[in-house]
Enzyme design. Structure first.
Site, short mmCIF file in Angstrom:
data_model
loop_
_atom_site.label_atom_id
_atom_site.label_comp_id
_atom_site.label_asym_id
_atom_site.label_seq_id
_atom_site.Cartn_x
_atom_site.Cartn_y
_atom_site.Cartn_z
N ARG A 18 57.98 -15.76 29.01
CA ARG A 18 58.51 -15.33 27.71
C ARG A 18 58.67 -16.50 26.75
O ARG A 18 59.62 -16.57 25.98
CB ARG A 18 59.83 -14.57 27.89
CG ARG A 18 59.62 -13.26 28.61
CD ARG A 18 60.63 -12.22 28.25
NE ARG A 18 61.98 -12.57 28.63
CZ ARG A 18 62.99 -11.72 28.60
NH1 ARG A 18 62.80 -10.49 28.20
NH2 ARG A 18 64.19 -12.10 28.98
N LYS A 76 64.46 -0.81 26.78
CA LYS A 76 63.50 -1.90 26.86
C LYS A 76 64.12 -3.16 26.27
O LYS A 76 64.90 -3.10 25.32
CB LYS A 76 62.21 -1.55 26.11
CG LYS A 76 61.51 -0.30 26.65
CD LYS A 76 60.99 -0.52 28.05
CE LYS A 76 60.30 0.71 28.60
NZ LYS A 76 61.23 1.80 28.93
N ASP A 77 63.70 -4.30 26.80
CA ASP A 77 64.31 -5.58 26.45
C ASP A 77 63.88 -6.04 25.06
O ASP A 77 62.83 -5.68 24.55
CB ASP A 77 63.92 -6.63 27.49
CG ASP A 77 64.77 -7.87 27.40
OD1 ASP A 77 66.00 -7.76 27.52
OD2 ASP A 77 64.20 -8.94 27.19
N ARG A 78 64.71 -6.88 24.48
CA ARG A 78 64.43 -7.42 23.14
C ARG A 78 63.32 -8.46 23.16
O ARG A 78 62.45 -8.45 22.29
CB ARG A 78 65.71 -8.05 22.57
CG ARG A 78 65.48 -8.79 21.26
CD ARG A 78 66.74 -9.49 20.79
NE ARG A 78 66.49 -10.30 19.62
CZ ARG A 78 67.40 -11.10 19.06
NH1 ARG A 78 68.62 -11.18 19.58
NH2 ARG A 78 67.10 -11.82 17.99
#
Length: 360
Positions: A18, A76-78
């Site tokens: 990420r 859902k993740d940022r």
């Protein structure tokens, strides 16, 4: 919360992930086909650097409706690029132009009408594309670990999201059980954290025993890809063969009122693992939670990998609802996220990454 044991052995790599939102991509697999009629507009959107709750509020503002008029199947993740569906309630079947909604970080991929609000959990799973950068490790060992994961699955630990940003949701649950008043939304979060802490402890004990995937005598089983549970069952050759090909999975306890279903050594192992949690057990029972089961193993479907560069590993795979993509990264080794440090094992209290956070 203690560090949880890896099932496939020690770390085989170090890496970063990420670094860019595009390094973590997730797409929902829809759980049903829309009817094409009704007063709920189903929007398939792609969002970048935006979590699900924020997107839902933004969609509600665009639609001019209360937040509760927007539905979604999973969180859902940022810090990712994500594709998922939202439902938007338009009683008169008239929606504003999409120009008022789209931006650099959100775009509409598809839209159609449906006859009901999108409920939580209404998805078949999630497809992931993850890019690891600055990978250090022996290529043969890394690929052997990936092959083992594809063949045997992963421990179905609850991810760090269940335990709060600072990892304090379980202690908050204890305070709630002791009489501290909390908001209704917080109550649900704390109950989930308490059950998840106990499940992770029971699963960790089975990982240490070495039968988290193979199962044992008196096991309660779950059919792969479903919530269908059966057993307890004797460990026949047929049952063990089905477990070996990941057709069925051993299960662990989601604590609540009622008796543990397993028998024999499996039941003894669960009781021993849960013995330190008398306060959480009592609190969950007093809250009216019911005994349920969760698969100890998660099957990693369609796992593929490639090396775009000598120090980059690109992973593609599919997980069922409720499974955490970071479980695969933790099984590989020590993975760090810029600004957050090393990716902590599930249950250690670090923020982590969420694939999907289902309603219970």
């Amino acid at each position: 919360m203690s560090t949880l044991p890896r099932a496939h052995g020690d770390a085989v790599l170090q890496a970063r992930y990420r670094v860019e939102p595009e390094d973590f991509q997730v797409e929902e697999i829809d759980g049903f086909e829309p009817t094409g009629q009704g007063e709920h507009l189903l929007l398939t959107v792609e969002k970048r650097g935006m979590n699900t709750s924020f997107a839902a509020k933004r969609i509600a503002r665009w639609a001019g409706i209360p937040d509760m008029g927007v539905g979604y199947a999973g969180m859902k993740d940022r810090h990712a690029v994500t594709r998922q569906r939202f439902s938007v309630h338009f009683p008169k079947r008239v929606a504003p132009d999409f120009e008022g909604l789209v931006s650099d970080d959100l775009r509409v991929l598809a839209s159609t009408w449906h006859n009901r609000k999108l409920p939580r959990g209404a998805l078949k799973g999630n497809r992931f594309v993850l890019r690891l950068r600055d990978v250090v490790g022996d290529l043969a060992a890394i690929e052997a670990r990936l092959e083992a994961i594809a063949a045997n699955g992963l421990p179905n630990y609850f991810g760090n999201q269940r335990f709060g940003r600072e990892g304090d949701n379980v202690e908050a649950a204890r305070r709630m059980f002791a009489g501290q008043r909390v908001h209704r939304d917080q109550r649900s979060i704390y109950l989930s954290a308490a059950r998840s802490e106990m499940f992770n402890a029971a699963l960790a004990a089975r990982v240490m025993r070495g039968d988290w995937a193979s199962g044992g005598e008196g096991e309660v089983w779950m059919l792969d890809g479903t919530q269908s549970v059966f057993g307890p069952e004797p460990a026949t050759d047929e049952i063990l063969a089905r477990a070996a090909r990941q057709d069925i999975h051993p299960t662990g306890p989601m604590w609540g009122l009622g008796e543990l279903r397993p028998q024999g050594d499996v039941r003894d192992a669960e009781e021993a693992a849960l013995a330190p949690f008398a306060d959480l057990r009592a609190g969950l029972e007093a809250a009216g939670m019911k005994q349920e089961r969760r698969a100890l193993r998660v099957r990693v479907a369609d796992l593929r990998w490639q090396w775009p560069a000598p120090d980059q590993l690109l992973l593609e795979f599919t997980l069922p609802p409720g499974a955490y993509a970071t479980g695969l990264l933790e099984a590989l080794g020590d993975v760090a996220e810029p600004g957050r440090g090393a990716l902590a094992p599930a249950g250690s209290g670090d923020a982590g990454t969420c694939a999907d956070e289902p309603a219970e």
